[in-house]
Design a protein around this motif. Structure first.
Motif, PDB file in Angstrom:
ATOM      1  N   ASP A  46       9.615  -7.266 -37.259  1.00 42.62           N
ATOM      2  CA  ASP A  46       9.529  -8.406 -36.480  1.00 42.62           C
ATOM      3  C   ASP A  46       9.831  -8.112 -34.780  1.00 42.62           C
ATOM      4  OD1 ASP A  46       9.208  -9.774 -38.981  1.00 42.62           O
ATOM      5  OD2 ASP A  46      11.620 -10.236 -39.058  1.00 42.62           O
ATOM      6  N   VAL A  47       9.470  -8.859 -34.175  1.00 46.85           N
ATOM      7  CA  VAL A  47       9.836  -8.780 -32.449  1.00 46.85           C
ATOM      8  C   VAL A  47      11.300  -9.413 -32.541  1.00 46.85           C
ATOM      9  CG1 VAL A  47       9.462  -9.489 -30.350  1.00 46.85           C
ATOM     10  CG2 VAL A  47       7.572  -8.746 -31.764  1.00 46.85           C
ATOM     11  N   LEU A  49      14.183 -10.709 -30.141  1.00 43.06           N
ATOM     12  CA  LEU A  49      14.642 -10.750 -28.669  1.00 43.06           C
ATOM     13  C   LEU A  49      16.188 -10.947 -28.624  1.00 43.06           C
ATOM     14  CD1 LEU A  49      12.081 -13.682 -27.912  1.00 43.06           C
ATOM     15  CD2 LEU A  49      11.650 -11.243 -27.619  1.00 43.06           C
ATOM     16  N   SER A  81      10.389  -6.358 -21.554  1.00 42.58           N
ATOM     17  CA  SER A  81       9.887  -7.383 -21.406  1.00 42.58           C
ATOM     18  C   SER A  81       9.056  -7.788 -22.747  1.00 42.58           C
ATOM     19  CB  SER A  81       9.116  -7.571 -20.184  1.00 42.58           C
ATOM     20  OG  SER A  81      10.010  -7.505 -19.188  1.00 42.58           O
ATOM     21  N   ALA A  82       9.213  -8.905 -23.480  1.00 42.38           N
ATOM     22  CA  ALA A  82       8.749  -9.411 -24.363  1.00 42.38           C
ATOM     23  C   ALA A  82       7.200  -9.539 -24.108  1.00 42.38           C
ATOM     24  CB  ALA A  82       9.136 -10.547 -25.120  1.00 42.38           C
ATOM     25  N   ALA A  83       6.122  -9.237 -25.011  1.00 44.04           N
ATOM     26  CA  ALA A  83       4.849  -9.699 -24.701  1.00 44.04           C
ATOM     27  C   ALA A  83       4.506 -10.938 -24.792  1.00 44.04           C
ATOM     28  CB  ALA A  83       4.054  -8.990 -25.803  1.00 44.04           C
ATOM     29  N   SER A  84       5.378 -11.896 -25.445  1.00 39.42           N
ATOM     30  CA  SER A  84       4.913 -13.430 -25.561  1.00 39.42           C
ATOM     31  C   SER A  84       5.733 -14.087 -24.309  1.00 39.42           C
ATOM     32  CB  SER A  84       5.422 -14.029 -26.880  1.00 39.42           C
ATOM     33  OG  SER A  84       7.003 -13.691 -27.086  1.00 39.42           O
ATOM     34  N   ASP A  85       6.557 -13.567 -23.658  1.00 43.19           N
ATOM     35  CA  ASP A  85       7.213 -14.233 -22.464  1.00 43.19           C
ATOM     36  C   ASP A  85       8.037 -13.013 -21.752  1.00 43.19           C
ATOM     37  OD1 ASP A  85       9.081 -15.431 -20.964  1.00 43.19           O
ATOM     38  OD2 ASP A  85       9.569 -16.932 -22.410  1.00 43.19           O
ATOM     39  N   GLN A  88      11.856 -13.188 -21.371  1.00 40.12           N
ATOM     40  CA  GLN A  88      12.722 -12.546 -22.500  1.00 40.12           C
ATOM     41  C   GLN A  88      12.621 -10.981 -22.963  1.00 40.12           C
ATOM     42  OE1 GLN A  88      14.565 -14.931 -24.646  1.00 40.12           O
ATOM     43  NE2 GLN A  88      13.805 -16.256 -23.194  1.00 40.12           N
ATOM     44  N   GLN A  90      12.810  -8.024 -25.219  1.00 41.52           N
ATOM     45  CA  GLN A  90      12.736  -7.343 -26.854  1.00 41.52           C
ATOM     46  C   GLN A  90      13.535  -6.472 -27.013  1.00 41.52           C
ATOM     47  OE1 GLN A  90       8.695  -6.286 -27.855  1.00 41.52           O
ATOM     48  NE2 GLN A  90       9.385  -5.679 -29.840  1.00 41.52           N
TER      49      GLN A  90
END
Length: 140
Positions: A46-47, A49, A81-85, A88, A90
């Motif tokens: 899982d990712v 955060l 940095s999270a790929a989705s945001d 956020q 990771q």
């Protein structure tokens, strides 16, 4: 007369923390860092955060940041940095931490097994219910 439940919880948590710190020391970790490796290791697909860590351990953002910075400095995690945001962060275990994952999981699983062996499933259910009540009651 019943014992003060709050005092017993505090004593049990303190004793658990001391034992975990003593075990973790041989790997250059603290008990909290060991718990973090366990949390991240069990979610390796899982990712995860930083905010997930804050929620899981019920800690403030600043506390999580300091903990993760120390773990980064020791080479146990990286934050990116999270790929989705991009706002956020990771959190990912390094190979160094992955190498310790089995020791960490074994220790935690063995501690859980000791408790489960000492009590019946019905007793465990009551303890779990009482602890969850205590947690929810104190969040009000």
């Amino acid at each position: 007369m019943a014992s003060n439940f709050g005092v017993l919880i505090k004593r049990a948590a303190n004793d658990q923390d001391k034992a975990m710190d003593a075990y973790a020391r041989q790997y250059g970790l603290t008990g909290v860092q060991m718990s973090m490796i366990d949390f991240l290791g069990r979610r390796s697909n899982d990712v995860v955060l930083q905010r997930d860590i804050e929620a899981e351990f019920n800690i403030q953002r600043s506390t999580a940041t300091v903990l993760l910075q120390r773990m980064e400095h020791k080479g146990f995690v990286v934050r990116q940095s999270a790929a989705s945001d991009a706002r956020q962060k990771q959190v990912i275990l390094t190979q160094k931490a992955v190498g310790l994952k089995q020791h960490v999981e074994s220790y935690i699983d063995n501690q859980q097994a000791k408790v489960e062996a000492a009590f019946s499933p019905a007793e465990m259910a009551i303890v779990n219910r009482a602890l969850k009540f205590w947690i929810e009651e104190n969040r009000k």
